[in-house]
Design a protein around this motif. Sequence first.
Motif, PDB file in Angstrom:
ATOM      1  N   MET A  94      38.096  32.787  -9.954  1.00  0.00           N
ATOM      2  CA  MET A  94      37.339  33.304 -10.892  1.00  0.00           C
ATOM      3  C   MET A  94      37.035  32.165 -11.846  1.00  0.00           C
ATOM      4  N   LYS A  95      35.870  32.126 -12.572  1.00  0.00           N
ATOM      5  CA  LYS A  95      35.755  30.790 -13.704  1.00  0.00           C
ATOM      6  C   LYS A  95      35.774  31.803 -15.023  1.00  0.00           C
ATOM      7  N   ILE A  96      36.935  31.317 -15.939  1.00  0.00           N
ATOM      8  CA  ILE A  96      37.115  31.981 -17.253  1.00  0.00           C
ATOM      9  C   ILE A  96      36.913  30.957 -18.139  1.00  0.00           C
ATOM     10  N   VAL A  97      36.160  31.174 -19.291  1.00  0.00           N
ATOM     11  CA  VAL A  97      36.139  30.090 -20.213  1.00  0.00           C
ATOM     12  C   VAL A  97      36.882  30.728 -21.513  1.00  0.00           C
ATOM     13  N   VAL A  98      37.739  29.876 -22.214  1.00  0.00           N
ATOM     14  CA  VAL A  98      38.309  30.051 -23.245  1.00  0.00           C
ATOM     15  C   VAL A  98      37.975  29.214 -24.598  1.00  0.00           C
ATOM     16  N   ILE A  99      37.500  30.156 -25.498  1.00  0.00           N
ATOM     17  CA  ILE A  99      36.913  29.540 -26.684  1.00  0.00           C
ATOM     18  C   ILE A  99      38.060  29.498 -27.811  1.00  0.00           C
ATOM     19  N   GLY A 100      38.176  28.239 -28.208  1.00  0.00           N
ATOM     20  CA  GLY A 100      39.619  27.827 -28.926  1.00  0.00           C
ATOM     21  C   GLY A 100      40.739  27.833 -27.925  1.00  0.00           C
ATOM     22  N   GLY A 101      40.298  26.931 -26.931  1.00  0.00           N
ATOM     23  CA  GLY A 101      41.155  26.887 -25.685  1.00  0.00           C
ATOM     24  C   GLY A 101      42.337  25.626 -25.838  1.00  0.00           C
ATOM     25  N   THR A 102      42.216  24.991 -27.005  1.00  0.00           N
ATOM     26  CA  THR A 102      43.106  23.961 -27.229  1.00  0.00           C
ATOM     27  C   THR A 102      44.201  24.430 -28.685  1.00  0.00           C
ATOM     28  N   GLY A 103      43.958  25.432 -28.974  1.00  0.00           N
ATOM     29  CA  GLY A 103      44.601  25.941 -30.036  1.00  0.00           C
ATOM     30  C   GLY A 103      45.864  26.442 -29.708  1.00  0.00           C
ATOM     31  N   GLN A 144      47.698  28.531 -13.802  1.00  0.00           N
ATOM     32  CA  GLN A 144      48.938  28.393 -12.997  1.00  0.00           C
ATOM     33  C   GLN A 144      48.698  29.563 -11.753  1.00  0.00           C
ATOM     34  N   LYS A 145      47.778  30.727 -12.192  1.00  0.00           N
ATOM     35  CA  LYS A 145      47.243  31.731 -11.263  1.00  0.00           C
ATOM     36  C   LYS A 145      46.199  31.301 -10.528  1.00  0.00           C
ATOM     37  N   GLY A 146      45.644  30.026 -10.500  1.00  0.00           N
ATOM     38  CA  GLY A 146      44.586  29.436  -9.537  1.00  0.00           C
ATOM     39  C   GLY A 146      43.342  29.899  -9.992  1.00  0.00           C
ATOM     40  N   HIS A 147      43.163  30.113 -11.183  1.00  0.00           N
ATOM     41  CA  HIS A 147      41.616  30.176 -11.759  1.00  0.00           C
ATOM     42  C   HIS A 147      40.987  28.964 -12.410  1.00  0.00           C
ATOM     43  N   GLU A 148      39.743  28.939 -12.337  1.00  0.00           N
ATOM     44  CA  GLU A 148      38.889  27.816 -12.860  1.00  0.00           C
ATOM     45  C   GLU A 148      38.830  28.074 -14.623  1.00  0.00           C
ATOM     46  N   VAL A 149      39.425  27.373 -15.041  1.00  0.00           N
ATOM     47  CA  VAL A 149      39.521  27.673 -16.481  1.00  0.00           C
ATOM     48  C   VAL A 149      38.871  26.601 -17.389  1.00  0.00           C
ATOM     49  N   ILE A 150      38.015  26.929 -18.102  1.00  0.00           N
ATOM     50  CA  ILE A 150      37.418  25.785 -19.127  1.00  0.00           C
ATOM     51  C   ILE A 150      38.037  26.144 -20.548  1.00  0.00           C
ATOM     52  N   ALA A 151      38.700  25.200 -21.016  1.00  0.00           N
ATOM     53  CA  ALA A 151      39.219  25.104 -22.614  1.00  0.00           C
ATOM     54  C   ALA A 151      38.153  24.655 -23.266  1.00  0.00           C
ATOM     55  N   LEU A 200      42.684  39.039 -16.674  1.00  0.00           N
ATOM     56  CA  LEU A 200      42.670  39.311 -15.171  1.00  0.00           C
ATOM     57  C   LEU A 200      42.457  40.911 -15.038  1.00  0.00           C
ATOM     58  N   SER A 201      42.265  41.819 -15.996  1.00  0.00           N
ATOM     59  CA  SER A 201      41.998  43.138 -15.852  1.00  0.00           C
ATOM     60  C   SER A 201      40.716  43.601 -15.981  1.00  0.00           C
ATOM     61  N   ALA A 202      40.588  44.867 -15.661  1.00  0.00           N
ATOM     62  CA  ALA A 202      39.041  45.409 -16.186  1.00  0.00           C
ATOM     63  C   ALA A 202      39.002  45.550 -17.672  1.00  0.00           C
ATOM     64  N   PRO A 203      37.543  45.297 -18.063  1.00  0.00           N
ATOM     65  CA  PRO A 203      37.469  45.709 -19.340  1.00  0.00           C
ATOM     66  C   PRO A 203      38.010  47.007 -19.966  1.00  0.00           C
ATOM     67  N   ALA A 204      38.448  47.189 -21.067  1.00  0.00           N
ATOM     68  CA  ALA A 204      38.955  48.386 -21.501  1.00  0.00           C
ATOM     69  C   ALA A 204      37.852  49.179 -22.514  1.00  0.00           C
ATOM     70  N   ASN A 205      36.822  48.453 -22.973  1.00  0.00           N
ATOM     71  CA  ASN A 205      35.587  48.799 -23.679  1.00  0.00           C
ATOM     72  C   ASN A 205      36.414  49.624 -25.008  1.00  0.00           C
ATOM     73  N   ALA A 206      37.524  49.023 -25.219  1.00  0.00           N
ATOM     74  CA  ALA A 206      38.384  49.679 -26.402  1.00  0.00           C
ATOM     75  C   ALA A 206      39.311  48.402 -27.106  1.00  0.00           C
ATOM     76  N   THR A 207      39.897  48.959 -28.111  1.00  0.00           N
ATOM     77  CA  THR A 207      40.768  47.997 -28.591  1.00  0.00           C
ATOM     78  C   THR A 207      42.447  48.343 -28.052  1.00  0.00           C
ATOM     79  N   ILE A 208      43.068  47.407 -27.836  1.00  0.00           N
ATOM     80  CA  ILE A 208      44.357  47.550 -27.442  1.00  0.00           C
ATOM     81  C   ILE A 208      45.193  46.698 -28.477  1.00  0.00           C
ATOM     82  N   GLU A 209      46.686  47.180 -28.290  1.00  0.00           N
ATOM     83  CA  GLU A 209      47.549  46.428 -29.444  1.00  0.00           C
ATOM     84  C   GLU A 209      48.695  45.919 -28.782  1.00  0.00           C
ATOM     85  N   ILE A 210      49.192  44.656 -29.332  1.00  0.00           N
ATOM     86  CA  ILE A 210      50.175  44.101 -28.891  1.00  0.00           C
ATOM     87  C   ILE A 210      51.184  43.842 -30.104  1.00  0.00           C
ATOM     88  N   SER A 211      52.421  43.741 -30.139  1.00  0.00           N
ATOM     89  CA  SER A 211      53.390  43.694 -31.170  1.00  0.00           C
ATOM     90  C   SER A 211      54.688  43.026 -30.665  1.00  0.00           C
TER      91      SER A 211
END
Length: 251
Positions: free
Chosen positions: A1-10, A22-29, A174-185
């Motif tokens: 899967m191709k994934i683009v990370v905006i701000g990928g060098t921060g 590391q998981k084998g995806h094509e990632v653009i920083a 790598l998960s399905a869209p939540a179409n919501a806000t989730i929180e991490i702490s």
Amino acid sequence: MKIVVIGGTGLIGSKTVERLRQKGHEVIAASPNSGVNTITGEGLAAALEGAEVVLDLANSPSFEDKAVLEFFEISGRNLLAAEKIAGVKHHIALSVVGTERLQDSGYFRGKLAQEKLIKASGIPYTIVHSTQFMEFLNGIAQSGTIGQTVRLSPAFVQPIASDDVADAMADVALSAPANATIEISGPERARLSELVARYLKAIKDPRIVEADPEAKYFGVRLNDQSLVSDDNPRLGSITFEQWFAKSAQPK
């Protein structure tokens, strides 16, 4: 899967890019240094071609009220418009726990404007609200320093290490869209003034921290609910002591 990370060098972007590769995806920083600029639109179309997922981890270069709002609105509009053309299936943005509660701050008004654009875009999305990063403790100390005294709010915080944030962002990508806000702490709750005092003591900084309920946090007066998550957050595993032992000791 191709994934683009905006701000990928921060701080968070570089760690997230590493995990996804590391998981084998094509990632653009993607960043202005790599020829991708969300403000001017330069390089956006080419970077997003064939991408299924976009993570927006970019931050405003200025914290001045007007500049922050303009950055998040212009960047958000340009990025979301380009994603629609490219057929992106999942837009992910990193924001801040308490954004909607901290609207006396120009920075948080900018973040809320960004979130509204995402929700109105029609693109499947996940917004990740994170508590403050442990890596920002030095900047928080600086913000409250006058002479040899650091005046900070005693409000509760629950800071999270950047490695835990990057783990969460990679998992969301790598998960399905939540179409919501989730929180991490982070795993531990502490009073801001006490945590910064511990940090300064650990780095042998002679400044004295004074707890002041009226002290503002980047322009906002805090209470015990302002910066913590009570919305069943995903908890990181790295404690302050573990983080400091690994990454915060003076070089």
